[in-house]
Design an enzyme around this catalytic site. Structure first.
Site, PDB file in Angstrom:
ATOM      1  CE  LYS A  43      69.077  38.898  40.625  1.00 47.72           C
ATOM      2  NZ  LYS A  43      69.062  37.751  39.714  1.00 47.72           N
ATOM      3  CE1 TYR A 275      35.565  44.925  41.930  1.00 51.12           C
ATOM      4  CE2 TYR A 275      37.877  44.590  42.501  1.00 51.12           C
ATOM      5  CZ  TYR A 275      36.846  45.415  42.124  1.00 51.12           C
ATOM      6  OH  TYR A 275      37.071  46.752  41.943  1.00 51.12           O
TER       7      TYR A 275
END
Length: 385
Positions: A43, A275
């Site tokens: 999955k 940042y």
């Protein structure tokens, strides 16, 4: 073991997937449960490793079953030409039941509404559906509650008698198998055995009864029943790091995540980095730019903590992880644009592992590998001849 450059010259980054390691992991896990069939859980794009390629490798290593969460994943496996048994389990009303019935996929039913929908799909397809019933033994997610289980099993048996379904399995999922000796383990084993007895009382004779996930496969032989369902362990990540790392269970990490440095430059002391300037250089230094960011799956909360091997040493993400890139401070060491930075791998060359990243980010290694996005090309090695 991979030798030489990890990244082709034309690429900025790769997730190198070692299929030989995956096949070896399947063999090691099968040795822990020699009397049980093996379901390779693929999955979520095989936990980020590439669903079709990993499913093929697992089949080559002897996996009798493939496990997918969604019906779309299961259908994609069929469309890729993968034969044999496939189980999927995460359904919502109106899902592609008929398509899965026609593709010969085993579908999970956890409630009467789902049984009603799959019966209608089987009638429309004019062939019986292969159904596995799931019981909620304590996890509280999918699965029928014990109070509703007798009614569901009787209804499933009635559908068998009319020829619309064949109940091929009964299963459940542990809640705390990764915590050895957790009291829920014994309770859930007892609840599962009770559910099996009730299914038998309803007249059901499933092919496979299964409960054990990766930690259950490795540490709970009493939970192996007819089949085990390893997921993350198949990709070489320990599901019980408290008990040991991958090598302690005969496993090897399958994914190595690396990038080529996009920039290397000298900057003065007091220079802000990324940042918010959460990191400011303490003195003149060399900054290296790694062209991977949170759009690629590098956790933003690895800002200031994530470990990276650059120029032969572990470095730490300097400042914030941005969407496409992050910076490491090389101090007095040198590097050049195009040199490789390894975020995680098996650890053979001293690089961090996915577990190291998990500890740095306060999460689990499952998330670290699964979140690596499609923008990072998968490059496969160790394909079978």
């Amino acid at each position: 073991m991979h030798t030489g450059p990890l990244i082709p010259p034309s690429l900025r980054a790769t997730a190198l997937i070692d299929l030989a390691a995956l096949r070896s992991n399947v063999a090691a896990l099968r040795a822990h449960a020699p009397g049980a069939a093996f379901m390779a859980v693929v999955k979520a794009d095989a936990y980020g490793h590439g669903m079709v390629e990993c499913a093929r490798a697992a089949r080559q290593a002897g996996a009798e079953w493939l496990g997918a969460a969604t019906p779309q994943e299961a259908l994609a496996l069929r469309e890729a030409g993968l034969p044999g048994r496939i189980l999927c389990w995460l359904w919502t009303p109106g899902g592609p039941w008929r398509e899965c019935v026609e593709a010969g996929i085993d579908v999970t039913v956890s409630a009467r509404w789902a049984l009603d929908e799959v019966v209608a799909a089987a009638r429309a397809a004019d062939r019986p559906a292969r159904v596995q019933l799931k019981i909620d033994t304590g996890l509280g997610r999918n699965g029928a509650q014990p109070a509703d289980w007798p009614d569901l099993t009787r209804a499933a048996r009635a559908a068998e008698r009319e020829g619309t379904v064949r109940v091929t399995g009964v299963w459940s999922h542990f809640s705390c198998a990764d915590e050895p000796d957790h009291p829920s383990i014994a309770r859930e084993l007892t609840a599962f055995r009770t559910a099996l007895a009730q299914a038998a009382d309803a007249g059901l004779e499933p092919e496979v009864r299964h409960l054990a996930n990766s930690p259950g496969t490795l540490t709970l032989p009493e939970a192996h029943f007819d089949m085990v369902r390893p997921g993350v362990a198949m990709y070489g990540i320990s599901p019980v790091p408290r008990l040991g790392g991958p090598a302690d269970f005969g496993l090897r990490p399958v994914m190595t995540l690396a990038a080529r440095l996009a920039s290397v430059k000298r900057v003065p002391g007091g220079h802000g980095v990324s940042y918010g300037h959460l990191y400011v250089t303490p003195g003149e230094t060399t900054l290296a730019l790694v062209p991977l960011g949170y759009a690629d799956g590098v956790p933003r909360h690895a800002s200031g903590t994530g470990p990276v091997l650059v120029a032969g040493k572990w470095r730490t993400v300097a400042g914030r992880v941005a969407m496409d890139q992050f910076v490491v401070d090389l101090g007095g060491d040198g590097a050049a644009p195009g040199d490789e930075a390894v975020l995680f791998g098996p650890g053979d060359a001293g690089e961090p592992t996915a577990e190291d990243w998990a500890r740095a980010c306060g999460t689990i290694a499952y998330e670290i590998v699964t979140r690596i996005g499609a923008r990072v090309p998968r490059v496969y090695s160790g394909e079978a001849a």
